[in-house]
Design a protein around this motif. Sequence first.
Motif: not given
Length: 318
Positions: A172, A174-177, A179, A238-241, A259
């Motif tokens: 993942t 770094p912005a993934h739930p 992470a 760059d993806s949070p999902t 990261d």
Amino acid sequence: MDVDLGAVRAFLAVADDRYFGEAADRLRMSQQAVSKRIAALERNLGVRLFTRTARGARLTVDGQAFLPHARDLIRLAERAVGSVQPGRRALRVDVLNRRIGPAGLLRDFHRAHPETDLDVVALVESDAAAAIAAVEAGTIDATFRAVTVPPDQMPPGIRAARVLDDPHQLLTGPAHPLAAARHVTIADLSGLRIWIPGIVPGTEWAAYYDALAATFGLTIERIGPNFGTDHLLDVLADSPTLASLVGQKTRLLWPQSYDLRRIPVLDPTPVYPHFLVWRTDNPHPGLATLRGYIASAPNRHPTTDAWVPAWAAEPATP
């Protein structure tokens, strides 16, 4: 023009020894046989190669001109024969790509057995059936694949053994739930968008991910063209999902600013089963050395809490 290599060897022996008798002794044949070979070579070339004198055979001008090329002919012939002789040519082993676990195992094997000349190729880009066919045809000595067919359905003389399990990790940005998680369970992956582009229908890795998704109710997206590993890492950073699944033994490098996180998957751990496939009648000594190394290598099956598809047999001795 066809050139008899035996006649060329006789020519070189006489050129080096200067006496037909000494050349015959070195070649372990009669002096008459040496004379006949050189006479045939001279007829074939249309020139005289030697002048006989009381001090032995002397090269003519044409013989001197032919001499370096004759040496090259014999060297090339010896290299050609050596290239296909087991033990003299490199052991040729196919891997799906040079980032994944089997490539690392081969690197370790080379460090342990530097005397074995090894040629690691990514020759067969299609499915396991094509790789097995290449082994059967002798194009490669062995291949690492996930074999989905039972042993009794393999071509005659072809053996496959499950030799290396590669535990999957969640990858993942770094912005993934997830992470910050130290580990996740397979149940935690349900409902996530797991992106693995480039899965080709009908291949062994497609069969693996289809079985994984069906068994645990996962959503594995394979949409979009496969622009390679670097593009996958770019998108995940760059993806949070979006997340992906990668083998623990797969070598990945990315800029520090990405990261990215590699998170172990537990309860159970899905592992990708790599099989070694080879011909049982292959006499290359390097193949026996490789099989022995694999059988004794540590951490080939690193987890007891492992999930593999039903078509992956129990680990076997290569």
